[in-house]
Motif scaffolding. Structure first.
Motif, short mmCIF file in Angstrom:
data_model
loop_
_atom_site.label_atom_id
_atom_site.label_comp_id
_atom_site.label_asym_id
_atom_site.label_seq_id
_atom_site.Cartn_x
_atom_site.Cartn_y
_atom_site.Cartn_z
N LEU A 1 -38.71 -20.44 71.88
CA LEU A 1 -37.58 -19.55 72.12
C LEU A 1 -37.29 -19.41 73.62
O LEU A 1 -36.13 -19.36 74.04
N ALA A 2 -38.36 -19.34 74.41
CA ALA A 2 -38.17 -19.20 75.86
C ALA A 2 -37.46 -20.42 76.43
O ALA A 2 -36.54 -20.29 77.27
N LEU A 3 -37.85 -21.60 75.97
CA LEU A 3 -37.20 -22.83 76.43
C LEU A 3 -35.74 -22.87 75.98
O LEU A 3 -34.86 -23.29 76.73
N ALA A 4 -35.48 -22.43 74.73
CA ALA A 4 -34.11 -22.40 74.23
C ALA A 4 -33.24 -21.46 75.05
O ALA A 4 -32.09 -21.77 75.36
N VAL A 5 -33.80 -20.31 75.42
CA VAL A 5 -33.06 -19.34 76.25
C VAL A 5 -32.77 -19.93 77.63
O VAL A 5 -31.66 -19.79 78.17
N LEU B 1 -28.52 -20.24 63.04
CA LEU B 1 -28.39 -18.81 63.27
C LEU B 1 -29.13 -18.40 64.54
O LEU B 1 -28.66 -17.57 65.31
N ALA B 2 -30.31 -19.00 64.74
CA ALA B 2 -31.04 -18.73 65.98
C ALA B 2 -30.25 -19.22 67.19
O ALA B 2 -30.17 -18.55 68.23
N TYR B 3 -29.64 -20.40 67.04
CA TYR B 3 -28.80 -20.95 68.11
C TYR B 3 -27.62 -20.03 68.40
O TYR B 3 -27.30 -19.75 69.57
N ARG B 4 -26.98 -19.52 67.35
CA ARG B 4 -25.83 -18.63 67.54
C ARG B 4 -26.24 -17.35 68.25
O ARG B 4 -25.53 -16.84 69.11
N ALA B 5 -27.41 -16.82 67.88
CA ALA B 5 -27.88 -15.59 68.53
C ALA B 5 -28.18 -15.83 70.00
O ALA B 5 -27.81 -15.02 70.86
N LEU C 1 -32.50 -23.11 78.39
CA LEU C 1 -31.48 -24.15 78.23
C LEU C 1 -30.09 -23.53 78.04
O LEU C 1 -29.10 -24.04 78.58
N ALA C 2 -30.03 -22.43 77.29
CA ALA C 2 -28.75 -21.75 77.10
C ALA C 2 -28.22 -21.21 78.43
O ALA C 2 -27.03 -21.33 78.73
N ALA C 3 -29.12 -20.61 79.21
CA ALA C 3 -28.71 -20.10 80.53
C ALA C 3 -28.22 -21.24 81.42
O ALA C 3 -27.22 -21.10 82.14
N ALA C 4 -28.91 -22.39 81.35
CA ALA C 4 -28.50 -23.54 82.14
C ALA C 4 -27.12 -24.04 81.72
O ALA C 4 -26.28 -24.39 82.55
N SER C 5 -26.87 -24.05 80.40
CA SER C 5 -25.58 -24.50 79.90
C SER C 5 -24.46 -23.56 80.34
O SER C 5 -23.38 -24.00 80.77
N HIS C 6 -24.70 -22.24 80.25
CA HIS C 6 -23.68 -21.28 80.69
C HIS C 6 -23.41 -21.44 82.19
O HIS C 6 -22.25 -21.32 82.62
N LEU C 7 -24.45 -21.70 82.95
CA LEU C 7 -24.27 -21.90 84.39
C LEU C 7 -23.49 -23.18 84.66
O LEU C 7 -22.61 -23.21 85.54
N TYR D 1 -27.17 -18.50 72.00
CA TYR D 1 -26.11 -19.08 72.83
C TYR D 1 -24.83 -18.26 72.83
O TYR D 1 -24.08 -18.28 73.81
N TYR D 2 -24.56 -17.54 71.74
CA TYR D 2 -23.30 -16.81 71.61
C TYR D 2 -23.47 -15.30 71.77
O TYR D 2 -22.80 -14.69 72.60
#
Length: 323
Positions: free
Chosen positions: A61-65, A291-295, A67-73, A297-298
């Motif tokens: 989960l930490a890695l997914a978060v 669903l985890a991805y949506r939570a 990666l999501a932060a990197a994508s938003h940036l 990333y979105y």
């Protein structure tokens, strides 16, 4: 500065109701944002999200978060390219703040609200001319879809995925689409590199072709961003499906979401993944990962973006009151 102040002062003097109307419209706008946020949250099965998230390791989960932060940036940096393209004087930090807030609302509420509405509202408050904002937004949109055309074209053409029976688009048609996407991207690159006419007028707005170097930068950043987004889903799927298949299905679901005009692509992303990859993994496992991805990333960025937007509006109001 004098010319910018006088019309507003005159308008307030001629129309004493105008300040109250602006306050009313602002209040309605905030209520609408809150309502959309609540509606978005209520549309998700939080029990399933909780169960799917608790099943993951903390490190996953930490890695997914991250990666999501990197994508938003990365996506927010599209507006930094717009800053370079238009040569406006806002600081990089302010540009990233506006772009990140706009992107969050674009994801969850659609491009008209996030990409257009929030960008114009926030950039205007920071003093940018509407023509400049239009060029920044246009370059951001082009950057996003340029990377999509290159990456999607390559994926559809060279790594096609089996399309379920009954779909109107078969694997061959997908390869043809991939070739067309790559051709469009090549036309854009050629125009940026060799076109003699650099400026075009579209709906009374002058748009100038960027340099080939800027176009190449657009492509690289966008391709990396789409790849990072696919990496998050690939990670949440426990790497049980090859990355190229996850990437291809994500790109297909992105177009499906745009065509259906559903805010945040609710149900579209899940439906496309289950239809395309349901034979490789149980639908329940696919849905849990999505669903985890949506939570991640979105929805979590939506909460953060809403708070950031509220703080930004409050600061702007204080600055206006201070003169």
């Amino acid at each position: 500065m004098t010319e910018a102040v006088h019309p507003q002062a005159g308008q307030g003097a001629k129309n004493p109701w105008w300040p109250w109307a602006k306050r009313l419209l602002t209040g309605v706008f905030f209520i609408l944002v809150i309502w959309l946020l609540v509606t978005q949250a209520r549309s998700v099965e939080w029990g399933e999200v909780r169960e799917s998230i608790t099943a993951y390791k903390t490190s996953t989960l930490a890695l997914a978060v991250l990666l999501a932060a990197a994508s938003h940036l990365l996506f927010s940096s599209f507006d930094l390219l717009g800053r370079l393209y238009t040569r406006h004087g806002l600081s990089k930090l302010k540009v990233l703040l506006v772009a990140s807030i706009s992107y969050v609302f674009t994801l969850n509420l659609g491009a008209l609200v996030g990409g257009v509405g929030f960008r114009y509202r926030l950039y205007t408050r920071l003093g940018l001319d509407k023509g400049v904002i239009t060029r920044v937004y246009a370059l951001s949109v082009i950057t996003n879809w340029l990377g999509y055309f290159v990456l999607g074209g390559a994926a559809f053409l060279f790594a096609p995925i089996d399309v379920p029976d009954g779909w109107k688009v078969g694997s061959t048609a997908l390869q043809v689409l991939g070739a067309a996407l790559l051709a469009i991207a090549m036309v854009y690159f050629c125009l940026c590199a060799f076109a003699k006419k650099r400026t075009y007028t579209i709906r009374k707005q002058e748009l100038t072709l960027p340099s080939f170097r800027l176009a190449a930068t657009q492509c690289v950043i966008s391709v990396v961003n789409w790849s990072v987004m696919a990496s998050i889903i690939y990670l949440l799927l426990q790497q049980k499906i090859e990355f190229t298949a996850v990437l291809t299905v994500l790109l297909m679901s992105a177009v499906a979401g745009v065509l259906t005009h559903v805010p945040a692509g609710l149900g579209v992303l899940e439906a496309v993944f289950i239809a395309m990859l349901g034979d490789r993994m149980p639908a329940s496992a696919l849905l849990a990962a999505l669903l985890a991805y949506r939570a991640i990333y979105y929805l979590i960025p939506l909460v953060i973006g809403t708070v950031a937007y509220g703080i930004t509006e409050a600061r702007a109001k204080k600055m206006k009151q201070a003169g």
